[in-house]
Design an enzyme around this catalytic site. Structure first.
Site, PDB file in Angstrom:
ATOM      1  N   TYR L  32       0.780  -1.223   0.000  1.00 36.40           N
ATOM      2  CA  TYR L  32       0.000   0.000   0.000  1.00 36.40           C
ATOM      3  C   TYR L  32       0.825   1.294   0.000  1.00 36.40           C
ATOM      4  O   TYR L  32       0.266   2.375   0.077  1.00 36.40           O
ATOM      5  CB  TYR L  32      -0.940   0.006   1.211  1.00 36.40           C
ATOM      6  N   HIS L 109      -8.135   2.039  -6.381  1.00 38.92           N
ATOM      7  CA  HIS L 109      -7.432   1.100  -5.499  1.00 38.92           C
ATOM      8  C   HIS L 109      -5.944   1.392  -5.548  1.00 38.92           C
ATOM      9  O   HIS L 109      -5.388   1.558  -6.638  1.00 38.92           O
ATOM     10  CB  HIS L 109      -7.685  -0.359  -5.932  1.00 38.92           C
TER      11      HIS L 109
END
Lengths: 157, 157, 157, 157, 157, 157, 157, 157, 157, 157, 157, 157
Positions: L32, L109
């Site tokens: 991430y 995303h």
């Protein structure tokens, strides 16, 4: 083994280790830990002794042998701990043997099945045990022993 | 909670109960047993006390609340026991929270998932815990506490 | 068998034949060819001799026996050729044994799995070998021997 | 056993019972009936005697043993009755042994596979027998014996 | 190429390399090895020369081109070795071309398909070859050449 | 038909043949044998006579008609033999009719469903019968009759 | 109808329309066109007349009736055109009837099955016809008639 | 090609043959018939001539080439007949080209897809044509030509 | 193209358009918008110019050609934008080419794959790019260019 | 039946009961309740009378008959209530009949399909009705009648 | 709420609306109708008043809140109507709450789930209600109220 | 928020971050990235400011809260950027909220869903947005903002 109320004796457990567990410790320690099977069995026996119960540990790579030991445990012991290893996911025959048990059984896996590939997420055999403990390494066996010890004591007359 | 080597204190655990577990004891005792949740928590606290660790038990029916308690546990506790109940099989979000934990976690289920319908055989959340204990009723929580206690002691400096 | 650099000796291979291969030659020659297993083994041994390596051929219909011979090969041999026959598609236990091997293994099938029904397209065991040779009949074994011979020579100190 | 036209003798059948059937009668009578295996075998033998044929009954929990008995029956008997029990749904190896038989075989199940869970609806082994009789309890064996008796008589020279 | 019994000449093989194999050696050596395609072809040619057969190696990224080379091989060669790479799992058209071959073909893969993701476990094209060799790296090609050499010699008049 | 204990009479069976069985004998003898349906029925009636029971044989290509005959058998007969042919795999409605039967039923198939394509491996209807006999040709009907005869005699007051 | 070489007569075809086709033209013209079934039949008869063959058109909503008409066509006609409509995707029984035909059959669908939902992409019945024509509306029937006419002429003695 | 109402000329069709059809006649005649592609094209041209339309026949083994010919047909022809062969089941790209067509298209297959293995039951490309004709051999092309001829005449101003 | 630190020059991107994109603007504007490909390319080039990078746009309907352009981009460019169109869902070969890239790649789709039928929800090729932009029409290309521009600047020495 | 605005009359409904519902009340009351079909119909008629509408109740075990009654209802009634029982899950033909209805239809099931086995969770027929009422026993029919009564009144001119 | 026989009072129902139903009327009227939720609740209350029962309507977008209201209803009400909206297909947790209810529940959906995409055909929650009413719009709620009113009256002492 | 043509003001966007994104930066940076959520929001706000639009960023771990913020955005904003994180793959309820939006939405995303496990390849929520941007890290948000800015400007009166 249906408990005989007239005969006070220590509860007897059987621990069955399935295929490839005789190679424990020397192989793939990142999955299965570094203890050898004899060390695992020694720890199990120590825990049992501490809890005042007797335990017999056996290992086989043969599905048929494991089935027969399940039959024997049902006749001669008070509780069963079983790690069916690779047979967990494929053996309807071993699952059938467990389904017919009158004594309580707990399935133990050293590794966490849900953290491995999807073929290992199911347990044909675990469905016919009281419960399943997975991913806690050697401790899984000790906790299963402790559970059976408590349960047998609670159910004793 | 990353252990602080300079500060000797009892390890702190968090136990999270998921949806519908607040109704425990009054419903479906053939599956979930007859204890109420307060009795379960009392038994957990007694076991923790006996092991010299502190424990906090919480229950929520809200997926988001459980996620936030997992975040908090990561910051303020040393280990986690979680029974995600119905979210076990459906919550990628809760699984993501568990995947990011730095402290060890154990998933507990009162009933044996493999003995129920196939929708309950998988565990999205369990895949991101150290292990899973299922089918052993209240004892499952106590064994999980014991496992974490041993592991934290072993890892302590 | 981890090679012992101080001891110059011929590499030792083990060839394992799985279930029903003891009936080779007398049954279904359209699929499996007309040679008997003893003739296959003789050809394998001749090829090995020509390549300057030793080879031991064994057959069993028992999954557990095959697992134990894989364990033995890992301790005492330098390479493995295995035809798990019907266990190819069903034995997680045998696949686990192969996964733990330190010596190279080659899976051999007399027939072409992809040309048979879809149940036979997958190989649980082959996934844990260096490679798979299928459909080339007896030659498949000979080529596997040759491959291992070259590889062991290349890896030799 | 290819019949030898010059030697008039009673046809010989083999009946093979698979895993867990040695526990018959003492377990799960609601599924498998209350007869013990010895009683089943006695009834089979009485039926065979009445039909003028010889029969040998054997039981094993070992997949490999069952495979070898199938091989033996092919060499030494005229017909086979097999109840592979749990191996019915999982054993490609046993199915391969049956596929290579030159003598007729009938698969028998005490319970009705279609009335049980879907994992038991398929039969890898039954696909390689002449036919399957399921759900008729002990009678299933007797009817299979009768079928083979008629068929062998019809095919006799 | 149907062999012409009146014309003694060396058997001729064709080796076809599929998409991306022109990039061999410079990319992903952990999967495909470190040899460049020209080195692979040189090794194949050396092996062929040693076996007394001629060989032509070709590479294309175009499915249609590979199909046409299969057609040509059928008319002008005695055997085919094909590594369809990514088309292995997706090309019904290339599989149809192989299905119509009158000469023997062997499919070769540098990597072990069963050890990669499940999308790569099937082979549409391999189903229409005599056999498949996978996971043995460059040696896979050499073994396939050797197999075809033996087979053509055995079938020669 | 609930047996009337006060009225001694021969047990009455019904045999139902499903779609296309009226064409038996003239079509696909390699699958279904060479007997015509009238010959099958004659053999069934002879067997019944020999066993001291009455039997009525009926054939229909109409799902609704077969359902109604199942209803009638439940009211007027003591046992049912049914070969639902193509409806075996598709008719929930016929399966529902069988599920409501108070009399025992046996499903019969001339061919071995497990040896045919996978669409024919399941039996919606067989799940609601006592058992299934498949692959034994005409003998399947006779064995089913014999089974019902024995069972009705055993259950008779 | 097996052609009788001694009897010169016009070939006879049967056209069978399945369920709901009696409602043609008044319903869902965007899928099935605007012609009524009588108009379709008139066009079929005109085409047949032009080709010098006789044709009989029949419609039924009953699966059993369609099966029986297939049986009749096999005995009394030379070719069959069938539009099984909704039974196309569900009737194993009708497929079995077509599988036993000795005369050639062509399946016709007014709409393009592949352009509708996936449940309609398969054809159990079409698998047992010579071929299938779909999506060409009324013309589909006429082309099927023409095909059978050519084929019967080509096969005539 | 959008018809130009002011210019009376014969409708122009394009027939596209996909991969491996250039090998027609010499291979697998039990599936594809014995005619060579040149003979098929000659028959198509004769049929077109008889119907007063022009036709161009082309074959390619290249998916990209077929896509471009579909584009060209849309700009320069009035109708399309396409046999995508192996691309039928795998080419989303070719299906996309057909989906964008303004002229009517018919898909033709020499063999009956539903009578072959299940991988061939679907048609990605056929979903975007007016209809599909399969299993009628060469006649399939001729019927498709005839259909387009009628439709173009009916739609002509 | 591995950046050469000693040579200050504008980063070079390649944009690859897959099958049928040459027909853009004239077909199915409700899905793909109304711009022609030349207009799309002009907008891409304008955006690149504004960002101070060079860009080359190419279109092909041939899978093999696209694979080769990916290879070329890896050798001669600094970043890649690819819209594989219909090959997105079917081409393992193109995915393999992307997997071997040393330069960053972004996959772009004009339409939103998740809003179309389920066959289009997966992306074999996108799995081997840095990321995917879908559903944003022409803007998707421009945003991909902008992303690569920023990333290349950030990674520049 | 398209309402005729010039003719004031009571709305007419048709209630269709599918296979096995003629056996209602005497069988499996734990699933279907204890009322006989005649009692159900009487209650339906009473409810209709109370609502000022006419109703006709019919039952058939024949799929074709049910299809034809749907056709008739479309021509002669104003609304339809249908319980297709076992045909709910299997009959594309009955679903097609319902899809073509111009009058509103409601599907009713006595039992809750979602609480039974998964084969019964889908409804091919319900997809083509306005709605579905399940699990409410006899009340389901009465509520459906009431819904249609309200809707017809609301839509009346 | 277990009815208290000594206390005559009006039955109390709870109506729960799930996620997004607070937006009713302003969005997607072609699926959900044009009434706002306040109007739906007013109609429900009017119907309840007419039936002599009390009703409380609540809406939440939170899964946990809905679970808790189900718990409350079980303690304080006599019946439940629930429209779980999007949670119908995904919430095992809400289904578990419904499974533990002692009071009867009916699931209501404004739209017909079977007429929407296949993801919406299943209902995890409906499986644990007495029944399901779908597709009848606002009337669905009113009919559910009426059903519960009748049932509570029938079960009242 | 439907734009009010009489009121010139900057477009207002809402950015919603789903579960666990409040932990961004401190966990799993390999998936991430290393930025904290506050830094992400600051970058988003800077980008918005540069584009002359206003933006509000919010994060919640509660599905119900996210649904309500989507409702609010529809009433009060001009565009939406949403990263549903774990709810992407499981929340029909959130997808329903997005499906009812009148303003354009883009799903973002941080990671490339197609490069993660197959459970993450689908997006229930993305299907109801204009498009999806994945795998481009923080840049994904900025590009989504830019897209919406361009689109709102283009659609402005």
């Amino acid at each position: 083994m249906p408990s005989d109320p007239g005969q006070p004796r220590a509860p007897a457990l059987v621990v069955l280790h399935g295929p490839n567990l005789d190679r424990l410790g020397s192989r793939e320690p990142e999955i299965y830990g570094t203890l050898r099977l004899s060390e695992v069995d020694a720890a199990i026996e120590a825990e049992a002794r501490a809890l005042g119960i007797s335990v017999t540990c056996r290992q086989s790579n043969h599905e048929g042998q494991l089935i027969e030991w399940v039959h024997e445990a049902d006749d001669h012991a008070d509780g069963l701990v079983v790690n069916p290893a690779g047979y967990t996911h494929t053996s309807v025959a071993l699952a059938d043997a467990l389904a017919a048990l009158r004594i309580p059984a707990v399935e133990v896996h050293l590794s966490n099945l849900y953290a491995r590939n999807s073929m290992r997420h199911t347990s044909l055999t675990g469905a016919h045990c009281a419960g399943v403990v997975m991913g806690l390494g050697l401790d899984g066996y000790l906790l299963a022993i402790r559970y059976l010890s408590r349960r047998l004591a609670a159910e004793a007359p």
